[in-house]
Scaffold this motif. Structure first.
Motif, mmCIF file in Angstrom:
data_model
loop_
_atom_site.group_PDB
_atom_site.id
_atom_site.type_symbol
_atom_site.label_atom_id
_atom_site.label_comp_id
_atom_site.label_asym_id
_atom_site.label_seq_id
_atom_site.Cartn_x
_atom_site.Cartn_y
_atom_site.Cartn_z
ATOM 1 N N ASP A 38 0.634 -1.303 -0.034
ATOM 2 C CA ASP A 38 0.001 0.038 0.018
ATOM 3 C C ASP A 38 0.848 1.254 0.002
ATOM 4 O O ASP A 38 0.465 2.169 -0.691
ATOM 5 C CB ASP A 38 -0.878 -0.089 1.239
ATOM 6 C CG ASP A 38 -2.137 -0.709 0.718
ATOM 7 O OD1 ASP A 38 -2.502 -1.263 -0.138
ATOM 8 O OD2 ASP A 38 -3.125 -0.986 1.887
ATOM 9 N N LYS A 67 0.097 3.995 -2.795
ATOM 10 C CA LYS A 67 -0.674 5.129 -2.534
ATOM 11 C C LYS A 67 0.239 6.388 -3.153
ATOM 12 O O LYS A 67 -0.804 7.618 -3.369
ATOM 13 C CB LYS A 67 -0.807 5.511 -0.912
ATOM 14 C CG LYS A 67 -1.544 6.584 -0.483
ATOM 15 C CD LYS A 67 -1.773 6.447 0.967
ATOM 16 C CE LYS A 67 -2.893 7.601 1.457
ATOM 17 N NZ LYS A 67 -3.021 7.672 3.046
ATOM 18 N N TRP A 80 -3.815 4.611 -7.583
ATOM 19 C CA TRP A 80 -4.266 4.721 -6.018
ATOM 20 C C TRP A 80 -5.801 4.997 -6.379
ATOM 21 O O TRP A 80 -6.901 4.274 -5.523
ATOM 22 C CB TRP A 80 -3.987 5.272 -5.046
ATOM 23 C CG TRP A 80 -4.417 5.400 -3.913
ATOM 24 C CD1 TRP A 80 -5.087 6.146 -3.351
ATOM 25 C CD2 TRP A 80 -4.299 4.051 -2.872
ATOM 26 N NE1 TRP A 80 -5.333 5.873 -1.974
ATOM 27 C CE2 TRP A 80 -4.890 4.754 -1.824
ATOM 28 C CE3 TRP A 80 -3.425 2.946 -2.578
ATOM 29 C CZ2 TRP A 80 -5.104 3.929 -0.361
ATOM 30 C CZ3 TRP A 80 -3.590 2.335 -1.509
ATOM 31 C CH2 TRP A 80 -4.222 2.678 -0.459
ATOM 32 N N GLN A 119 -1.923 12.347 2.345
ATOM 33 C CA GLN A 119 -0.578 11.620 1.741
ATOM 34 C C GLN A 119 0.405 11.401 2.766
ATOM 35 O O GLN A 119 0.649 12.545 3.790
ATOM 36 C CB GLN A 119 -0.093 12.538 0.493
ATOM 37 C CG GLN A 119 0.980 11.916 -0.396
ATOM 38 C CD GLN A 119 0.728 10.672 -0.936
ATOM 39 O OE1 GLN A 119 0.577 9.593 -0.506
ATOM 40 N NE2 GLN A 119 0.082 10.819 -2.408
#
Length: 595
Positions: free
Chosen positions: A10, A14, A20, A540
Motif C-alpha cells: 500500500d 498510494k 491509487w 498523503q
C-alpha cells in the motif's frame, strides 16, 4: 514518528496517486510510457488486464484518476489519462494472440444475470480458468448500459462490439434475448454452482407532479429514452425540450435531443451549477453545443392543454446553510417561472429494480430495497449469490463496475473451490532500480510546464446532424506523444537508504519543490509544520527514515515530490535510488506474485 514501513503493497501504491484512485488500479504511468514509446498494443494490454474495456473507458470513464494526478499540483490541469487510454485503443494492432487461453472445463458452472460491464468482467476472469460461464440478458446484444445508455456520438457501436467480443470469444455461453424473471427458478436449476447478479440500475426515477399523468405522452424517463434512441425505436423529438436533472444522464439526454431535432434544449436543475453530479467535462460539452443550464429551479407542475404538454412550472430556490454546514434549498420568494416545451426528459436519478428476486430465498434486502451485499466479497446473504456493479451499491461509472466484477470473480472462484471467500490474496509488488550508470536512469523525467492538450472535436455543424457521428476525434499520434510526456512517472519511487547517507544535504539543495528535510524527529503534527515546506495534505504520507548519525531523520513529503530524480542524481553516495514500483492486482485463480 517511526521509520516508514514500505514492506506492504500500500505505501508506494498510494504514492502513485492516479493508480491509487482508479477503482481497478490500472498502472497508469506504465501504459503512458508505453504510449510514448509507440508500443500501443502493449499499452492496450496493460489496460485490458485491469480495466477490461480500454477503448470504451477511453471515451466514457468518469476519470477518478485525473483529479488525483500529480501534474495537477504543478499546473492547473492533470494529464489527460483517460484520453491517452483511447490512444492505445485506437492505434493498437491485432491483439487476439495476447488474450488468455481457455483452460479445459473444471466441472463448475456459473450463471451471470445481465451482460453489462460487471458481469462481462466476471466472465472475462472466470472463463479462462475453465468455468462454464452462462450469461443471460434480455437484450439481443451484450453490453448492458454500455450499449443501451451511452449515446453513439460518444461511444461508437463498433468499439462496443470489438471489446465485448474479446470477452464473448473466450468460450462463454451467451444466452441473449433470455430474460431471467425468477431467481428462485434459476437457483432450482442445480446446474449452477454460483450466480452473479449484474443487472445494473435499470429503472429511472420519475417525478410525481401535477400534470404528469395527463401529459405522459411527452414526458419521458431519461435512461429509457436513451435506450430507445440506441436501438433506433426513437428518431425524433420536439423542437423545445426541457431536461430535468444534473447528472451525466441528463447531459446525454440534452445532447442527444439536439441531434434529434431539438432546437431549444434546456437543462434545468434544482441544485447549483457546481453541485451538479455531472462531470465537469460533460457540462462543458453541453454548453459547447449551445445548451443552457439553468440552476436553482425546482419543478412544481407539468402544464398541458387537454393532455398536450405545454411546459413546466418551476419554483426558484436558494441555498441556505445551517451552523453545521448542512445545505438546504428554500424558496427565494420570487414568482414561479413557466418554461414552454414540447417534450420533457426526466433524468433525476436511477434505482435498482428487483421484482424478479423472490423475498423467500434467504436473500436479505435493506430498507431501500437493495440487497445486503458484503462490500469486500460481494456475496449476498444467500452464499451462492453474488452481486456487482450498479445492482450491488447503486449507480456508478463503468470503471467501478469493472473493479467490483474483478473482486466478485475472486469470491466466486474461492466459493466454488470450497475456500474462504474472505481470504483475499494480496497483490504482488515489484521494486526495480532504474539506475543505468552512476548518474543515469532508464527513464526520462525532465520536468516542464506543459499545458494539457485539448482533444480535437468535430465541428458542430456536422456533429449535430447525426446522432451516431462521434464528436471527439481523439489525439493523433503527435498529440498523444505530447500529452504522454506530461506524465511525471509517479510509479518511479524515490527510495532512501539511511546507512550510506552522509547528511550532506545536497538532496535538500537540489529539490525543486522543497520536499526533503533533515530535522529532529517529533510527533507527526509538529513534524509536518517544521519541514522546508509545511506538509498540509494529511491524506498523503510522510516518508520518514530511521535515525541518522547526527540524530536527525530524513523526512520527505510524498504529496509534493515530482519524482524528478534530481535527489538521486545529486547524491554522492547513492543513498537515494529511483526504483520502479509495479503493483500486480490479484485476479480470480491467481496467486500473488510477490517478488
Amino acid at each position: 514518528m517511526q521509520r516508514t514501513s514500505t514492506d506492504g503493497p500500500d505505501y508506494f501504491h498510494k504514492v502513485v496517486d492516479c493508480q491509487w484512485a482508479c477503482p481497478a488500479h490500472t498502472p497508469v504511468p506504465e501504459y503512458i510510457r508505453l504510449i510514448a514509446d509507440g508500443r500501443y498494443s502493449d499499452a492496450y494490454m496493460v489496460n485490458w488486464r485491469s480495466n477490461v474495456f480500454p477503448g470504451i473507458l477511453g471515451r466514457t470513464c468518469d476519470r477518478p484518476c485525473e483529479p488525483a494526478c500529480r501534474r495537477g499540483r504543478v499546473e492547473d490541469e492533470p494529464v489527460a489519462i483517460c484520453r491517452l487510454k483511447r490512444v492505445a485503443a485506437d492505434n493498437k494492432t491485432d491483439i487476439t494472440a495476447f488474450l488468455p487461453q481457455v483452460a479445459p472445463r473444471n466441472g463448475k458452472t456459473v450463471a451471470l444475470v445481465g451482460a453489462g460491464p460487471a458481469a462481462l468482467t466476471v466472465a472475462r476472469d472466470l472463463a479462462p480458468l475453465g468455468y462454464h460461464v452462462v450469461v443471460f440478458d434480455g437484450d439481443a446484444k451484450a453490453g448492458g448500459m454500455i450499449r443501451r445508455q451511452i449515446p453513439r456520438f460518444r461511444l461508437p457501436e463498433e468499439v462496443i462490439d470489438e471489446e465485448v467480443g474479446y470477452i464473448t470469444g473466450l468460450g462463454i455461453d451467451m444466452r441473449l434475448g433470455q430474460r431471467i424473471d425468477s431467481l428462485k427458478s434459476l437457483l432450482q436449476d442445480e446446474t449452477y454452482d454460483a450466480v452473479f447478479v449484474g443487472t445494473g440500475a435499470p429503472r429511472g426515477r420519475d417525478l410525481d407532479l401535477p400534470g404528469r399523468k395527463e401529459a405522459a405522452a411527452n414526458i419521458h424517463i431519461g435512461i429509457d429514452w436513451l435506450s430507445s434512441v440506441a436501438f433506433e425505436h426513437v428518431e425524433r423529438i420536439g423542437k423545445r425540450v426541457i431536461v430535468l436533472g444534473g447528472g451525466n444522464t441528463a447531459m446525454d439526454c440534452c445532447r442527444t435531443s439536439r441531434r434529434l431535432g431539438g432546437e431549444d434544449v434546456k437543462v434545468i436543475v434544482r441544485s447549483g451549477f457546481d453541485e451538479m453530479k455531472a462531470s465537469p467535462w460533460e457540462k462543458e460539452d453541453a454548453l459547447h453545443e449551445d445548451i443552457p443550464i439553468l440552476n436553482f429551479l425546482v419543478p412544481k407542475e407539468f402544464t398541458h392543454d387537454n393532455g398536450r404538454l405545454t411546459g413546466v412550472i418551476f419554483e426558484k430556490v436558494v441555498a441556505q446553510f445551517d451552523e453545521s454546514g448542512r445545505r438546504k434549498l428554500v424558496a427565494s420568494g420570487e414568482p414561479d417561472q413557466h418554461f414552454e416545451c414540447d417534450d420533457v426528459l426526466v433524468a433525476v436519478g436511477q434505482e435498482n429494480a428487483f421484482p424478479w428476486i423472490e423475498r423467500d430465498l434467504g436473500l436479505d434486502f435493506d430498507e431501500w430495497g437493495m440487497p445486503k451485499v458484503d462490500e469486500v466479497t460481494f456475496q449476498s446473504t444467500l452464499p451462492k449469490v453474488f452481486f456487482g456493479g450498479d445492482s450491488a451499491f447503486g449507480p456508478k461509472n463503468i470503471i467501478w463496475a469493472v473493479a467490483q466484477g474483478h473482486d466478485a470473480a475472486i469470491s466466486i472462484d474461492r466459493f466454488c473451490q470450497d475456500q474462504d471467500v474472505r481470504d483475499r490474496p494480496p497483490p504482488g509488488t515489484t521494486m526495480v532500480s532504474q539506475k543505468m550508470g552512476i548518474h543515469e536512469w532508464s527513464y526520462d523525467n525532465d520536468i516542464s510546464n506543459d499545458l494539457r492538450h485539448r482533444v480535437p472535436l468535430r465541428g458542430k455543424d456536422e456533429s449535430l446532424k447525426n446522432v451516431k457521428l462521434e464528436v471527439e476525434l481523439g489525439f493523433d499520434l503527435q498529440l498523444g506523444l505530447a500529452e504522454a510526456q506530461r506524465c511525471l512517472n509517479c510509479d518511479v519511487q524515490t527510495v532512501f537508504a539511511e546507512p550510506i547517507c552522509i547528511e550532506c544535504d545536497a538532496c535538500v539543495d537540489i529539490c525543486p519543490v522543497d520536499a526533503i528535510t533533515f530535522t529532529a524527529n517529533g510527533e507527526e503534527g509538529d513534524l509536518r509544520m517544521r519541514l522546508s515546506a509545511p506538509a498540509l495534505n494529511l491524506t498523503q504520507d510522510l516518508y520518514v527514515s530511521g535515525e541518522l548519525k547526527t540524530g536527525r531523520v530524513m523526512v520527505k513529503d510524498e504529496d509534493v515530490c515530482l519524482h524528478c530524480g534530481l535527489c538521486a542524481e545529486r547524491c554522492p553516495t547513492g543513498a537515494w535510488d529511483m526504483q520502479q514500483f509495479t503493483l500486480e492486482m490479484t485476479h480470480a485463480g491467481e496467486k500473488p506474485c510477490a517478488r
